[in-house]
Design a protein around this motif. Structure first.
Motif, PDB file in Angstrom:
ATOM      1  N   HIS A 197       0.847  -1.203   0.000  1.00  0.00           N
ATOM      2  CA  HIS A 197       0.000   0.000   0.000  1.00  0.00           C
ATOM      3  C   HIS A 197       0.878   1.248   0.000  1.00  0.00           C
ATOM      4  CE1 HIS A 197       0.510   0.822   4.386  1.00  0.00           C
ATOM      5  NE2 HIS A 197       0.755  -0.484   4.395  1.00  0.00           N
ATOM      6  N   LEU A 198       0.277   2.333  -0.439  1.00  0.00           N
ATOM      7  CA  LEU A 198       0.981   3.618  -0.550  1.00  0.00           C
ATOM      8  C   LEU A 198      -0.023   4.699  -0.176  1.00  0.00           C
ATOM      9  CD1 LEU A 198       3.608   5.038  -1.667  1.00  0.00           C
ATOM     10  CD2 LEU A 198       2.395   5.227  -3.831  1.00  0.00           C
ATOM     11  N   SER A 199       0.312   5.539   0.795  1.00  0.00           N
ATOM     12  CA  SER A 199      -0.668   6.535   1.232  1.00  0.00           C
ATOM     13  C   SER A 199      -0.832   7.618   0.171  1.00  0.00           C
ATOM     14  CB  SER A 199      -0.232   7.168   2.555  1.00  0.00           C
ATOM     15  OG  SER A 199       0.724   8.178   2.298  1.00  0.00           O
ATOM     16  N   LEU A 200      -1.979   8.243   0.196  1.00  0.00           N
ATOM     17  CA  LEU A 200      -2.240   9.386  -0.690  1.00  0.00           C
ATOM     18  C   LEU A 200      -1.119  10.413  -0.546  1.00  0.00           C
ATOM     19  CD1 LEU A 200      -4.276  11.163  -2.433  1.00  0.00           C
ATOM     20  CD2 LEU A 200      -4.947  12.144  -0.244  1.00  0.00           C
ATOM     21  N   TRP A 201      -0.684  10.641   0.701  1.00  0.00           N
ATOM     22  CA  TRP A 201       0.312  11.698   0.950  1.00  0.00           C
ATOM     23  C   TRP A 201       1.648  11.345   0.287  1.00  0.00           C
ATOM     24  CZ3 TRP A 201      -3.234  14.799   2.415  1.00  0.00           C
ATOM     25  CH2 TRP A 201      -4.305  14.325   3.170  1.00  0.00           C
ATOM     26  N   ASP A 202       2.011  10.056   0.326  1.00  0.00           N
ATOM     27  CA  ASP A 202       3.256   9.635  -0.337  1.00  0.00           C
ATOM     28  C   ASP A 202       3.122   9.664  -1.856  1.00  0.00           C
ATOM     29  OD1 ASP A 202       4.511   9.284   2.072  1.00  0.00           O
ATOM     30  OD2 ASP A 202       4.117   7.122   2.184  1.00  0.00           O
ATOM     31  N   SER A 203       1.890   9.559  -2.354  1.00  0.00           N
ATOM     32  CA  SER A 203       1.691   9.550  -3.813  1.00  0.00           C
ATOM     33  C   SER A 203       1.843  10.947  -4.416  1.00  0.00           C
ATOM     34  CB  SER A 203       0.304   9.003  -4.167  1.00  0.00           C
ATOM     35  OG  SER A 203      -0.699  10.004  -4.003  1.00  0.00           O
ATOM     36  N   LEU A 204       1.826  11.979  -3.558  1.00  0.00           N
ATOM     37  CA  LEU A 204       1.875  13.352  -4.086  1.00  0.00           C
ATOM     38  C   LEU A 204       3.188  13.643  -4.800  1.00  0.00           C
ATOM     39  CD1 LEU A 204       0.181  15.310  -1.140  1.00  0.00           C
ATOM     40  CD2 LEU A 204      -0.864  14.466  -3.257  1.00  0.00           C
ATOM     41  N   TYR A 205       4.247  12.875  -4.470  1.00  0.00           N
ATOM     42  CA  TYR A 205       5.538  13.060  -5.157  1.00  0.00           C
ATOM     43  C   TYR A 205       5.422  12.763  -6.655  1.00  0.00           C
ATOM     44  CZ  TYR A 205       7.226  12.749  -0.344  1.00  0.00           C
ATOM     45  OH  TYR A 205       7.408  12.946   1.002  1.00  0.00           O
ATOM     46  N   PHE A 206       4.398  11.999  -7.038  1.00  0.00           N
ATOM     47  CA  PHE A 206       4.301  11.547  -8.434  1.00  0.00           C
ATOM     48  C   PHE A 206       3.295  12.357  -9.241  1.00  0.00           C
ATOM     49  CE2 PHE A 206       5.366   8.058  -5.565  1.00  0.00           C
ATOM     50  CZ  PHE A 206       6.684   7.877  -5.955  1.00  0.00           C
ATOM     51  N   THR A 207       2.685  13.359  -8.596  1.00  0.00           N
ATOM     52  CA  THR A 207       1.766  14.242  -9.341  1.00  0.00           C
ATOM     53  C   THR A 207       2.601  15.294 -10.059  1.00  0.00           C
ATOM     54  OG1 THR A 207       1.551  15.828  -7.525  1.00  0.00           O
ATOM     55  CG2 THR A 207      -0.021  13.988  -7.550  1.00  0.00           C
TER      56      THR A 207
ATOM     57  N   GLY B 246      -0.044   8.183 -16.989  1.00  0.00           N
ATOM     58  CA  GLY B 246       1.336   8.584 -16.659  1.00  0.00           C
ATOM     59  C   GLY B 246       1.582   8.574 -15.157  1.00  0.00           C
ATOM     60  N   PHE B 247       0.626   9.125 -14.405  1.00  0.00           N
ATOM     61  CA  PHE B 247       0.728   9.160 -12.944  1.00  0.00           C
ATOM     62  C   PHE B 247       0.715   7.735 -12.386  1.00  0.00           C
ATOM     63  CE2 PHE B 247      -1.825   8.841  -9.009  1.00  0.00           C
ATOM     64  CZ  PHE B 247      -0.993   9.500  -8.123  1.00  0.00           C
ATOM     65  N   MET B 248      -0.208   6.900 -12.887  1.00  0.00           N
ATOM     66  CA  MET B 248      -0.314   5.529 -12.373  1.00  0.00           C
ATOM     67  C   MET B 248       0.980   4.752 -12.640  1.00  0.00           C
ATOM     68  SD  MET B 248      -3.187   5.539 -10.834  1.00  0.00           S
ATOM     69  CE  MET B 248      -3.260   3.807 -10.335  1.00  0.00           C
ATOM     70  N   LYS B 249       1.600   5.016 -13.783  1.00  0.00           N
ATOM     71  CA  LYS B 249       2.852   4.327 -14.128  1.00  0.00           C
ATOM     72  C   LYS B 249       3.974   4.744 -13.173  1.00  0.00           C
ATOM     73  CE  LYS B 249       5.278   2.923 -18.288  1.00  0.00           C
ATOM     74  NZ  LYS B 249       5.454   3.127 -19.721  1.00  0.00           N
ATOM     75  N   ARG B 250       4.080   6.065 -12.922  1.00  0.00           N
ATOM     76  CA  ARG B 250       5.109   6.555 -11.978  1.00  0.00           C
ATOM     77  C   ARG B 250       4.886   5.949 -10.588  1.00  0.00           C
ATOM     78  NH1 ARG B 250       3.867  11.328 -14.803  1.00  0.00           N
ATOM     79  NH2 ARG B 250       2.655  12.259 -13.114  1.00  0.00           N
ATOM     80  N   LEU B 251       3.621   5.871 -10.205  1.00  0.00           N
ATOM     81  CA  LEU B 251       3.245   5.312  -8.903  1.00  0.00           C
ATOM     82  C   LEU B 251       3.699   3.853  -8.808  1.00  0.00           C
ATOM     83  CD1 LEU B 251       1.483   6.635  -6.669  1.00  0.00           C
ATOM     84  CD2 LEU B 251      -0.456   5.355  -7.570  1.00  0.00           C
ATOM     85  N   MET B 252       3.372   3.083  -9.851  1.00  0.00           N
ATOM     86  CA  MET B 252       3.665   1.647  -9.835  1.00  0.00           C
ATOM     87  C   MET B 252       5.168   1.379  -9.798  1.00  0.00           C
ATOM     88  SD  MET B 252       0.750   0.583  -9.632  1.00  0.00           S
ATOM     89  CE  MET B 252       1.498  -0.958  -9.200  1.00  0.00           C
ATOM     90  N   ASN B 253       5.925   2.257 -10.473  1.00  0.00           N
ATOM     91  CA  ASN B 253       7.373   2.027 -10.568  1.00  0.00           C
ATOM     92  C   ASN B 253       8.142   2.589  -9.378  1.00  0.00           C
ATOM     93  OD1 ASN B 253       6.961   0.771 -12.997  1.00  0.00           O
ATOM     94  ND2 ASN B 253       7.309   2.616 -14.220  1.00  0.00           N
ATOM     95  N   SER B 254       7.418   3.180  -8.426  1.00  0.00           N
ATOM     96  CA  SER B 254       8.125   3.829  -7.318  1.00  0.00           C
ATOM     97  C   SER B 254       8.538   2.793  -6.281  1.00  0.00           C
ATOM     98  CB  SER B 254       7.213   4.868  -6.666  1.00  0.00           C
ATOM     99  OG  SER B 254       6.492   4.276  -5.606  1.00  0.00           O
ATOM    100  N   GLY B 255       9.559   3.138  -5.527  1.00  0.00           N
ATOM    101  CA  GLY B 255      10.011   2.228  -4.464  1.00  0.00           C
ATOM    102  C   GLY B 255       9.385   2.563  -3.125  1.00  0.00           C
ATOM    103  N   GLN B 256       8.320   3.383  -3.137  1.00  0.00           N
ATOM    104  CA  GLN B 256       7.744   3.884  -1.873  1.00  0.00           C
ATOM    105  C   GLN B 256       6.701   2.951  -1.260  1.00  0.00           C
ATOM    106  OE1 GLN B 256       8.428   7.252  -0.788  1.00  0.00           O
ATOM    107  NE2 GLN B 256       9.938   7.401  -2.413  1.00  0.00           N
ATOM    108  N   TRP B 257       6.279   1.904  -2.000  1.00  0.00           N
ATOM    109  CA  TRP B 257       5.186   1.053  -1.504  1.00  0.00           C
ATOM    110  C   TRP B 257       5.596   0.349  -0.216  1.00  0.00           C
ATOM    111  CZ3 TRP B 257       0.339   0.545  -3.899  1.00  0.00           C
ATOM    112  CH2 TRP B 257       0.216   1.219  -5.126  1.00  0.00           C
TER     113      TRP B 257
END
Length: 605
Positions: free
Chosen positions: A351-361, A488-499
């Motif tokens: 899981h990845l919080s909304l707040w951590d996902s803001l880096y990828f917007t 584009g956002f979903m791809k950046r999210l999926m490829n992130s190491g933040q999960w």
């Protein structure tokens, strides 16, 4: 190459190629059906005894940003119409520009609303210029498909139910001219419900009617308005759409059959709206607002003859039997049903919080005052159309937060990232807890769907559309994040190491990831989320649509062609409460139903 005469309405019967012709039509929207299934759905239409396909054309998908056009892949209108021709179907095209269709803003692009003075569906210069640019492109795509060019399109509808809007008497002649001046010579039609028929007609344009029951002498009324002209029900509503928080609408096939039989016995042409509804994938559903805002669900099953997943229903069987009497020779065979599978449950792994996902917007926008979605400087300055927007500011005390109904459509409210409540069209006030020192106030605002019918089209800006007050003082100093959750956002999210894999405190709101392993060829299925609250589901990057525990929709259609053999990635965006797994079913459960034939029409609205 030039052909014989096309569709004509010069007497009480249509003629096509000089011979008497009755339109037996059905609506299937290419943009609501996975492209891999276009052929299956059209074959089923042909096998039901229909001779004509009708479809709307959604401007907001074909021109998502001003001047950027998309007629590829799922939006390849030319391929869709050509496929209908291969099946031996004629086509009536309904290009709008407004289409209603239970589709966000009736198909109009949200970037039109960047102009504060915009008057949609009128001869307002900003609207006229945008329509002209769009029709330049659209007509270049559709003109080779016209009957006189050897194509299957025998008629084109001018706008859609304008009689119920009727804000500008110069507007309909303008749209008529948009088509004819660009070389469209086929028969032009308008379509209106009973109330809208009162609006004056146009020279050389045939009026048709939209209805579900034969009350008020509706067809006779149309005949009296146009003596010695063919009669047509352009939209015979085969079911009805659903809104969140109410029951699933059904229209029993016995009731429908009686009306359709009578229409045919009277020699009237008919188009079933819908023949196959399909799905308003992603965030594209519309909404109603006749005093109360009611967003529509993702499923556009419509209780149509072909179900959302393309099954032949009992309604299909009785219609096929009826239409067989109007078909010369035996009907084509019905294609065999698609196989479906209820895959085993899959566990949430990360899981990845909304707040951590803001880096990828995209870079957040800073503004003293709140800015509505459409006017955010994102997407090449054409604004945000769909999804969520996060507004953050600093507060130094608690008290009463007042929205003054400026939240469109629903906001989760957080103080230092702890949820303290929500605001929407019903709830305009919220008590904030006392705070010491500076705290961050966040409002996560969702566009639940723009109204697609009625007089309120000009008022469909989303996000925060005016001041929000804390203890009567307007909030200022916002940082605004666009969360439209595009690929584009979903791809950046999926490829992130933040999960995170630790589930002691999964963060809500947030993104939850699971993997579905498909053995053998992928099959259609339905995702069900019994332990979840509200949000959206993405499979291999495709936005399937919204889930919300209030129903009536408790499933999301997942087409087999969007899965692959082997590993598939499922992401749930969740606002309220998450479960530890995702379930699958072979068939949808529509829950409690409501019979549209027993309800007065006004109560449906």
């Amino acid at each position: 190459m030039s052909r014989m005469e096309g569709l004509r309405a010069n007497s009480s019967q249509f003629t096509l190629e000089g011979e008497p012709f009755r339109i037996l039509g059905g609506s299937i929207h290419y943009f609501r059906v996975p492209r891999a299934y276009w052929e299956d759905r059209l074959l089923k239409m042909k096998a039901c005894g229909l001779n004509t396909l009708t479809t709307y054309v959604p401007w907001n998908l074909h021109e998502p940003e001003r001047g950027t056009f998309n007629f590829q892949d799922q939006l390849d209108l030319m391929a869709y119409v050509s496929l209908a021709a291969e099946m031996g179907l004629w086509v009536i095209l309904r290009p709008g520009p407004y289409i209603c269709a239970e589709w966000d803003l009736g198909g109009l692009p949200s970037w039109l609303l960047q102009d504060k003075g915009m008057q949609l569906r009128t001869t307002y210069p900003g609207f006229v210029n945008a329509v002209n640019n769009y029709f330049d492109k659209l007509v270049s795509v559709i003109k080779p498909l016209m009957f006189e060019e050897g194509g299957p399109i025998i008629a084109v509808q001018v706008e859609n139910e304008y009689g119920s809007y009727a804000k500008d008497e110069k507007y309909m002649p303008f749209i008529q001219n948009c088509l004819q001046s660009r070389g469209i010579k086929e028969l032009l039609l308008t379509s209106d419900n009973w109330e809208g028929l009162r609006y004056g007609g146009m020279e050389g344009v045939l009026k048709t009617i939209n209805l579900q029951r034969l009350s008020f002498g509706a067809i006779q009324h149309l005949a009296d308005m146009q003596p010695q002209k063919p009669l047509m029900v352009m939209e015979y509503w085969s079911g009805w759409f659903d809104v969140w928080g109410e029951h699933h609408h059904v229209f029993h096939h016995e009731d429908m059959l009686a009306v359709v039989s009578e229409i045919l016995e009277r020699g009237v042409s008919i188009n079933l709206y819908m023949f196959h509804g399909g799905t308003s994938f992603g965030f594209m559903n519309g909404a109603m607002d006749f005093g109360t805002y009611k967003p529509q669900v993702t499923s556009y099953d419509y209780d149509a003859p072909l179900s959302e997943a393309g099954d032949c229903t009992p309604k299909y069987q009785v219609l096929r039997n009826l239409f067989s009497h109007y078909y010369s020779g035996p009907l084509p065979e019905v294609p065999s049903p698609q196989e479906r599978r209820a895959y085993g449950p899959v566990a949430i792994q990360q899981h990845l919080s909304l707040w951590d996902s803001l880096y990828f917007t995209d870079k957040p926008y800073r503004s003293e005052r709140p800015v509505n979605m459409e006017n955010l400087p994102v997407n090449n300055k054409d604004g945000q159309s769909y999804g969520y927007t996060l507004y953050e500011t600093t507060i130094t005390n608690g008290g009463t937060l007042t929205s003054r109904n400026n939240i469109r459509d629903r906001a989760l409210v957080f103080v230092d990232r702890q949820c303290v409540g929500s605001l929407d069209y019903k709830t305009h006030e919220l008590a904030l807890p006392d705070v010491q020192g500076e705290k961050t106030l966040s409002l996560l605002v969702e566009n639940c769907g723009r109204v697609n019918y009625g007089k309120a089209l000009d008022d469909q800006r989303k996000g925060i559309v005016g001041d929000i007050l804390l203890n009567h003082a307007p909030l200022r100093g916002f940082t605004i994040f666009c969360l439209d959750m595009k690929p584009g956002f979903m791809k950046r999210l999926m490829n992130s190491g933040q999960w995170k894999s630790d589930f002691k405190s999964p963060s809500i709101p947030g993104f939850f990831q699971a993997r579905l392993y498909v053995d053998g060829p992928p099959r259609d299925t339905f995702i069900i989320l019994p332990g979840w609250g509200k949000g959206a589901v993405f499979v291999n990057g495709q936005n399937l649509g919204r889930h919300w525990f209030i129903g009536p929709q408790h499933f999301l259609y997942l087409p087999g062609p969007w899965l692959r053999s082997g590993e598939n990635q499922i992401v749930v965006f969740e606002e309220q409460k998450a479960d530890d797994k995702i379930l699958f079913a072979e068939n949808p459960d529509h829950g409690k139903t409501s019979d549209v034939y027993k309800l007065p029409f006004c109560s449906l609205l």
